[in-house]
Design a protein around this motif. Structure first.
Motif, mmCIF file in Angstrom:
data_model
loop_
_atom_site.group_PDB
_atom_site.id
_atom_site.type_symbol
_atom_site.label_atom_id
_atom_site.label_comp_id
_atom_site.label_asym_id
_atom_site.label_seq_id
_atom_site.Cartn_x
_atom_site.Cartn_y
_atom_site.Cartn_z
ATOM 1 N N LEU A 220 0.800 -1.294 -0.087
ATOM 2 C CA LEU A 220 0.079 -0.051 0.282
ATOM 3 C C LEU A 220 0.844 1.184 0.101
ATOM 4 O O LEU A 220 0.678 2.425 -0.677
ATOM 5 C CB LEU A 220 -1.003 -0.001 1.181
ATOM 6 C CG LEU A 220 -1.953 1.187 1.411
ATOM 7 C CD1 LEU A 220 -2.912 1.311 0.338
ATOM 8 C CD2 LEU A 220 -2.611 1.276 2.585
ATOM 9 N N GLY A 221 1.885 1.138 0.498
ATOM 10 C CA GLY A 221 2.728 2.365 0.770
ATOM 11 C C GLY A 221 3.259 2.761 -0.527
ATOM 12 O O GLY A 221 3.542 3.952 -0.937
ATOM 13 N N GLU A 222 3.786 1.655 -1.239
ATOM 14 C CA GLU A 222 4.495 1.878 -2.623
ATOM 15 C C GLU A 222 3.408 2.356 -3.530
ATOM 16 O O GLU A 222 3.442 3.433 -4.372
ATOM 17 C CB GLU A 222 4.866 0.438 -3.198
ATOM 18 C CG GLU A 222 5.660 0.581 -4.585
ATOM 19 C CD GLU A 222 5.914 -0.783 -5.127
ATOM 20 O OE1 GLU A 222 6.391 -0.806 -6.494
ATOM 21 O OE2 GLU A 222 5.701 -1.721 -4.307
ATOM 22 N N GLU B 229 -9.414 6.123 -0.678
ATOM 23 C CA GLU B 229 -10.070 5.253 -1.980
ATOM 24 C C GLU B 229 -8.968 4.017 -2.267
ATOM 25 O O GLU B 229 -9.378 3.068 -2.460
ATOM 26 C CB GLU B 229 -10.553 5.846 -3.093
ATOM 27 C CG GLU B 229 -11.972 6.438 -2.738
ATOM 28 C CD GLU B 229 -12.754 6.889 -4.058
ATOM 29 O OE1 GLU B 229 -12.099 6.758 -5.110
ATOM 30 O OE2 GLU B 229 -13.942 7.354 -3.840
ATOM 31 N N LEU B 230 -7.751 4.551 -2.569
ATOM 32 C CA LEU B 230 -6.801 3.623 -2.719
ATOM 33 C C LEU B 230 -6.387 2.656 -1.679
ATOM 34 O O LEU B 230 -6.390 1.348 -2.058
ATOM 35 C CB LEU B 230 -5.240 4.538 -3.049
ATOM 36 C CG LEU B 230 -4.099 3.558 -3.533
ATOM 37 C CD1 LEU B 230 -4.768 2.889 -4.853
ATOM 38 C CD2 LEU B 230 -2.992 4.323 -3.407
ATOM 39 N N VAL C 143 -1.188 -6.406 -9.255
ATOM 40 C CA VAL C 143 -1.831 -5.040 -10.011
ATOM 41 C C VAL C 143 -0.722 -4.026 -10.249
ATOM 42 O O VAL C 143 0.381 -3.995 -9.718
ATOM 43 C CB VAL C 143 -2.871 -4.583 -9.063
ATOM 44 C CG1 VAL C 143 -4.161 -5.565 -8.847
ATOM 45 C CG2 VAL C 143 -2.430 -4.268 -7.742
ATOM 46 N N TYR C 144 -1.042 -2.951 -10.912
ATOM 47 C CA TYR C 144 -0.271 -1.954 -11.202
ATOM 48 C C TYR C 144 -1.165 -0.605 -11.398
ATOM 49 O O TYR C 144 -2.329 -0.843 -11.377
ATOM 50 C CB TYR C 144 0.478 -2.094 -12.581
ATOM 51 C CG TYR C 144 -0.175 -1.819 -13.929
ATOM 52 C CD1 TYR C 144 -0.273 -0.878 -14.546
ATOM 53 C CD2 TYR C 144 -0.890 -3.142 -14.179
ATOM 54 C CE1 TYR C 144 -0.956 -0.728 -15.919
ATOM 55 C CE2 TYR C 144 -1.536 -3.278 -15.517
ATOM 56 C CZ TYR C 144 -1.561 -1.874 -16.368
ATOM 57 O OH TYR C 144 -2.299 -2.143 -17.517
ATOM 58 N N LEU C 145 -0.629 0.479 -11.303
ATOM 59 C CA LEU C 145 -1.332 1.587 -11.345
ATOM 60 C C LEU C 145 -0.954 2.664 -12.770
ATOM 61 O O LEU C 145 -0.038 2.590 -13.120
ATOM 62 C CB LEU C 145 -0.928 2.692 -10.223
ATOM 63 C CG LEU C 145 -1.079 2.203 -8.605
ATOM 64 C CD1 LEU C 145 -0.891 3.229 -7.810
ATOM 65 C CD2 LEU C 145 -2.407 1.594 -8.559
ATOM 66 N N GLU C 146 -2.224 3.118 -13.225
ATOM 67 C CA GLU C 146 -1.919 3.962 -14.372
ATOM 68 C C GLU C 146 -2.954 5.059 -14.166
ATOM 69 O O GLU C 146 -3.699 4.940 -13.481
ATOM 70 C CB GLU C 146 -2.065 3.284 -15.566
ATOM 71 C CG GLU C 146 -3.527 2.872 -16.114
ATOM 72 C CD GLU C 146 -3.476 2.182 -17.445
ATOM 73 O OE1 GLU C 146 -2.558 1.920 -17.911
ATOM 74 O OE2 GLU C 146 -4.510 2.290 -18.045
#
Length: 286
Positions: free
Chosen positions: A141-143, A176-177, A197-200
């Motif tokens: 979560l921190g990352e 929300e994240l 998972v990854y973020l964009e």
């Protein structure tokens, strides 16, 4: 030319492949489940072979049954259509081992492009435009929070495997994240056996435009057209329109060039699709 082709699909998809085989003068065998015994594709086929009960997991998605059907009927090629096992690298690998031509990309290409994080890295190296995002999966979560603040909210949490909207959530702030990240990971693990998972960066109401490509084994790649797939329900396409309406000529040409570069970087062969999102300013992203 192939001696005989097994069509490992059903319905309209099987009929399209069957028609192509007829046009080429190549005999075709249609694999079917017990539920599709009386389907039009089965009735029109040169041969048909039952591969299992109605449940897709025990018929159309059963790799041993599909391979056995091809071998028993003397097929030297297998056409998976789309959906079901069309993007299954293991099926392509088994076909190679038993001497059957898999009509589609090489197994290593399927595996590579099926991992969204790896595919993004490959496209970045090829100079294909990408949305701002993490270079790989986020492991904590921190990352994820650090990455989201760098990218800028809202962000899209996406599963590296699979598709269809599963393992996907939109986070508009840190709270929300924090809530949605574990949900997306759990859903991805349940659906695909891979919770990565990854973020964009999240685009609000973009156009979804796909470019159809054809590629041979000699590095020749042709972008043959594009279609607009923006009308969707729960991340599933409802209508596809070709050519994409209102697309400026320069944008279309740039999309074609980007799709060709991406396919060449992936060493793609056969027919395939490169998918892009277009924002309201006309900028597109893989």
């Amino acid at each position: 030319m192939f001696r005989k082709i097994l069509i490992a699909n059903r319905g309209e998809i099987a009929l399209r492949v069957l028609r192509a085989c007829r046009d080429l003068g190549v005999p075709a065998v249609v694999a079917y489940s017990e539920a599709d015994r009386d389907s039009l594709a089965v009735r029109l086929a040169d041969e048909a072979v039952c591969v299992g009960p109605p449940a897709a997991a025990k018929s159309y998605n059963d790799i041993p049954a599909i391979i056995s059907a091809a071998l028993v009927t003397g097929c030297d090629a297998l056409h998976p259509g789309y959906g079901f096992l069309a993007e299954n690298a293991y099926l392509a690998e088994i076909c190679d081992k038993v001497g059957i031509v898999f009509i589609g990309p090489r197994p290593e290409v399927i595996e590579q492009m099926g991992d969204k994080a790896r595919a993004r890295h490959l496209m970045r190296e090829a100079g294909v435009p990408l949305l701002p995002g993490t270079p790989g999966t986020v492991d904590s979560l921190g990352e994820a929070r650090q990455a989201a603040r760098r990218i800028g909210y809202p962000v899209l949490i996406k599963a590296v495997a699979g598709g269809g909207g599963r393992g996907m959530r939109v986070a508009r702030d840190d709270s929300e994240l924090t809530r949605l990240l574990p949900l997306a990971q759990a859903e991805a693990e349940s659906a695909f056996g891979n919770g990565g998972v990854y973020l964009e960066k999240f685009l609000d109401r973009p156009r979804h435009v796909e470019v159809q490509i054809l590629a041979d084994h000699h590095g020749h790649i042709l972008a043959v057209g594009e279609r607009d797939c923006s009308l969707q329900r729960r991340h599933q396409k409802v209508v596809e329109e070709a050519p994409a309406p209102g697309l400026p000529r320069r944008t279309r040409e740039s999309l074609f060039r980007a799709a060709s570069r991406g396919a060449k970087a992936a060493r793609y062969t056969s027919a395939g699709t490169m998918e892009f999102l277009l924002d309201r300013d006309g900028q597109f992203y893989f």
